[in-house]
Design an enzyme around this catalytic site. Structure first.
Site, mmCIF file in Angstrom:
data_model
loop_
_atom_site.group_PDB
_atom_site.id
_atom_site.type_symbol
_atom_site.label_atom_id
_atom_site.label_comp_id
_atom_site.label_asym_id
_atom_site.label_seq_id
_atom_site.Cartn_x
_atom_site.Cartn_y
_atom_site.Cartn_z
ATOM 1 N N LYS A 22 0.819 -1.211 0.192
ATOM 2 C CA LYS A 22 0.012 0.140 -0.133
ATOM 3 C C LYS A 22 0.962 1.220 -0.037
ATOM 4 O O LYS A 22 0.575 2.243 -0.559
ATOM 5 C CB LYS A 22 -0.903 -0.114 1.343
ATOM 6 C CG LYS A 22 -1.699 1.301 1.482
ATOM 7 C CD LYS A 22 -2.703 1.355 0.363
ATOM 8 C CE LYS A 22 -3.304 2.772 0.596
ATOM 9 N NZ LYS A 22 -4.483 3.373 0.032
ATOM 10 N N CYS A 47 -3.969 10.826 2.144
ATOM 11 C CA CYS A 47 -3.062 9.571 2.016
ATOM 12 C C CYS A 47 -1.905 9.802 1.531
ATOM 13 O O CYS A 47 -0.672 9.467 2.075
ATOM 14 C CB CYS A 47 -3.900 8.221 1.184
ATOM 15 S SG CYS A 47 -5.110 8.021 2.112
HETATM 16 N N1 LIG Z 1 -9.900 8.379 2.739
HETATM 17 C C1 LIG Z 1 -9.229 7.785 1.932
HETATM 18 O O1 LIG Z 1 -9.324 7.859 0.906
HETATM 19 C C2 LIG Z 1 -8.608 6.538 2.299
HETATM 20 C C3 LIG Z 1 -8.398 5.483 0.998
HETATM 21 C C4 LIG Z 1 -7.320 4.337 1.381
HETATM 22 C C5 LIG Z 1 -6.941 4.259 2.909
HETATM 23 N N2 LIG Z 1 -7.328 5.226 3.702
HETATM 24 C C6 LIG Z 1 -6.924 4.751 5.204
HETATM 25 O O2 LIG Z 1 -7.948 4.926 6.056
HETATM 26 C C7 LIG Z 1 -7.652 5.595 6.966
HETATM 27 C C8 LIG Z 1 -8.836 6.168 7.748
HETATM 28 O O3 LIG Z 1 -9.067 7.044 6.731
HETATM 29 P P1 LIG Z 1 -10.783 7.939 6.476
HETATM 30 O O4 LIG Z 1 -10.602 8.831 5.595
HETATM 31 O O5 LIG Z 1 -11.547 7.092 6.931
HETATM 32 O O6 LIG Z 1 -10.149 9.043 7.986
HETATM 33 P P2 LIG Z 1 -11.389 9.754 8.551
HETATM 34 O O7 LIG Z 1 -10.633 10.827 9.410
HETATM 35 O O8 LIG Z 1 -12.357 10.183 7.721
HETATM 36 O O9 LIG Z 1 -12.244 8.959 9.480
HETATM 37 C C9 LIG Z 1 -11.736 8.076 10.665
HETATM 38 C C10 LIG Z 1 -12.706 8.120 11.943
HETATM 39 O O10 LIG Z 1 -12.030 7.589 13.055
HETATM 40 C C11 LIG Z 1 -12.495 7.888 14.062
HETATM 41 N N3 LIG Z 1 -11.622 7.726 15.171
HETATM 42 C C12 LIG Z 1 -10.647 8.121 15.421
HETATM 43 N N4 LIG Z 1 -9.936 7.455 16.621
HETATM 44 C C13 LIG Z 1 -10.832 6.380 17.061
HETATM 45 C C14 LIG Z 1 -10.930 5.486 18.152
HETATM 46 N N5 LIG Z 1 -10.006 5.312 18.748
HETATM 47 N N6 LIG Z 1 -12.215 4.797 18.210
HETATM 48 C C15 LIG Z 1 -13.232 5.220 17.335
HETATM 49 N N7 LIG Z 1 -13.171 6.022 16.369
HETATM 50 C C16 LIG Z 1 -12.086 6.758 16.268
HETATM 51 C C17 LIG Z 1 -12.720 9.698 13.968
HETATM 52 O O11 LIG Z 1 -13.488 10.264 14.739
HETATM 53 C C18 LIG Z 1 -13.088 9.744 12.616
HETATM 54 O O12 LIG Z 1 -14.394 9.726 12.210
HETATM 55 C C19 LIG Z 1 -6.570 6.762 6.781
HETATM 56 O O13 LIG Z 1 -5.601 7.163 7.745
HETATM 57 C C20 LIG Z 1 -5.741 5.746 5.642
HETATM 58 O O14 LIG Z 1 -4.643 4.909 6.340
HETATM 59 C C21 LIG Z 1 -8.076 6.296 3.537
#
Ligand SMILES: NC(=O)c1ccc[n+]([C@@H]2O[C@H](COP(=O)([O-])OP(=O)(O)OC[C@H]3O[C@@H](n4cnc5c(N)ncnc54)[C@H](O)[C@@H]3O)[C@@H](O)[C@H]2O)c1
Length: 421
Positions: A218, A272
């Site tokens: 990734k 990302c």
């Molecule tokens: N957004 C993308 O396009 C994308 C694509 C591929 C991979 N990712 C991966 O996925 C991960 C998450 O991305 P996202 O865009 O969904 O992030 P985001 O910030 O939209 O969502 C993460 C959520 O997790 C919650 N959170 C944080 N700590 C927590 C805990 N301990 N318990 C419960 N909830 C908690 C936050 O309040 C938030 O709502 C990224 O860090 C990345 O590594 C994201």
């Protein structure tokens, strides 16, 4: 009905929770943000994503999805909380650690834990270590459960796999089902259990490997994109030196059957690509020279664009500057790590002129801009007649086909090549 606990209900976790709830699973979604939990339980997603509103509303109404602040016992736990970097570009895994601590008391033998968040190499092994510390009564090892000297280990075994998410915002629901997935089990059986789970709703290929390879795959994907964009940005400097149009150059080069150069732009944004390459650089600094150089080239791009705007604005006494787009990419209002926002912020702070911001995907300006003077959110029709300079920062569809007569006698800086003739 199989029970799934999804930790983190953001851009990744909420679409996944909605999809699972509409595919025969009983989903308990967890977020530590009270507002997000309340919004979802009222049937409304807190993020914009095509098709997500109806999916979440249906799942909440039929009771297959519930959002809460705390986890509950389940068959499968999916971690979709963010991974971060610090200001010094070091990995910060605090959200993942908190998530693991929150599920640990609820784990029971046979459970499968899947980490979807992008992480530095070795994180899945670290998680196995944390869980083993927190739950000494359960068996989680890189090795298959031994018959001896730990009697009953197999019955007490739990499973852990890293399955990095690769979806593209804007088409997340489609890609959640159709993309190929890399599945890195902490051991063979964990990988197979994770594959059996995804098989229930994914039509794309399910490719088994070990956890470290899945982690680095990734990171390599996002580093590839970053390096390719850095090449395009570097070519744009070289083209400027020779008086060559970089957009035409790349179009022609890409007619070679084995060349695919990305497009230059105002910098790289989003949650990302701005973060993931740093996970490699931090862990292997001597071996990742190209990856670091790409990060630096792309990060410096906002300074370059801001300097060009300042140079052109200096020709006017009190310039009115229309900035088209604020988000990090086209056709979304997502401002995370947006280079467009960074450029606008820098120019306003340096009082380069009066600013008219056109961002069709936002109803109000973000707080970091409203605190500043000389800035208004307006529509395209209001902005163009008043502007001395027009800066195209994001290639939203709404900006593609504007009447070019409206740009006559204006200084135009098109950072995306959208209006190239
Ligand atoms: N957004 C993308 O396009 C994308 C694509 C591929 C991979 N990712 C991966 O996925 C991960 C998450 O991305 P996202 O865009 O969904 O992030 P985001 O910030 O939209 O969502 C993460 C959520 O997790 C919650 N959170 C944080 N700590 C927590 C805990 N301990 N318990 C419960 N909830 C908690 C936050 O309040 C938030 O709502 C990224 O860090 C990345 O590594 C994201």
């Amino acid at each position: 009905m199989e029970k799934i606990c999804v930790i983190g209900l953001g851009y990744i976790g909420l679409p996944l929770a909605g999809l699972l709830a509409n595919n025969g699973f009983n989903v308990h979604g967890v977020d530590n943000n009270v507002k997000i939990v309340a919004t979802i339980n009222n049937g409304g997603p807190h993020i914009q994503e095509s098709g997500l509103d109806i999916l979440v509303k249906t799942a909440i109404q039929n009771g297959h999805l519930v959002a809460a602040l705390q986890p509950v016992p389940a068959d499968v736990f999916i971690i979709a909380v963010p991974s971060l970097i610090t200001e010094k570009h070091l990995p910060d895994l605090k959200h993942i650690q908190e998530a693991i601590h929150s599920i640990a008391p609820h784990l029971t033998p046979g459970n499968l834990i899947i980490l979807e968040t992008t992480v530095p190499v070795g994180t899945t092994e670290k998680i196995a270590g944390w869980i083993s510390e927190l739950r000494r009564d359960l068996y989680l090892s890189q090795l298959p459960a031994p018959a001896a000297p730990l009697p009953g280990a197999t019955e007490k075994q739990i499973f852990l796999a890293h399955c990095p998410e690769r979806v593209l915002p804007g088409q997340i629901l489609k890609e959640l089902m159709e993309n190929d997935r890399i599945i890195g089990g902490i051991n063979q059986l964990s990988g197979e259990k994770a594959r059996a789970f995804y098989q229930k709703f994914v039509s794309g290929g399910l490719l088994l490997t070990d956890a470290r390879t899945a982690e680095l795959t990734k990171l390599a994907e996002n580093s590839f994109r970053d390096v390719n964009i850095a090449l395009a940005n570097e070519l744009s400097y070289i083209c400027d030196k020779f008086g060559i149009n970089v957009w035409e150059l790349i179009k022609l080069a890409n007619r070679h059957p084995r060349v695919n150069i990305h497009q230059p732009g105002p910098g790289v944004g989003g949650h990302c690509i701005t973060k993931d390459p740093w996970f490699i650089i931090d862990a292997a600094p001597d071996e990742s020279k190209i990856i670091r150089a790409a990060r630096e080239i792309n990060d410096n791009r906002t300074n370059y664009v801001a300097a060009r705007v300042k140079e052109k604005a200096a020709c006017f006494k009190n310039p009115v500057i229309a900035c088209l787009g604020l988000s990090y990419k086209a056709n979304t209002g997502d401002l995370r790590e947006s280079p467009a926002l960074r450029i606008v912020q820098q120019l306003i702070q340096e009082t380069v002129g009066q600013f008219l911001i056109v961002e069709p995907h936002l109803k109000t300006l973000p707080e970091c801009l409203t605190q500043l003077n000389s800035v208004q959110l307006v529509n395209l029709q209001e902005a163009l007649p008043q502007a001395d300079l027009v800066i195209l920062l994001v290639n939203h569809n709404a900006f593609q086909n504007i009447d070019h007569k409206l740009l006559k006698n204006k200084v135009v800086i098109d950072t995306r090549g959208t209006w190239r003739q």
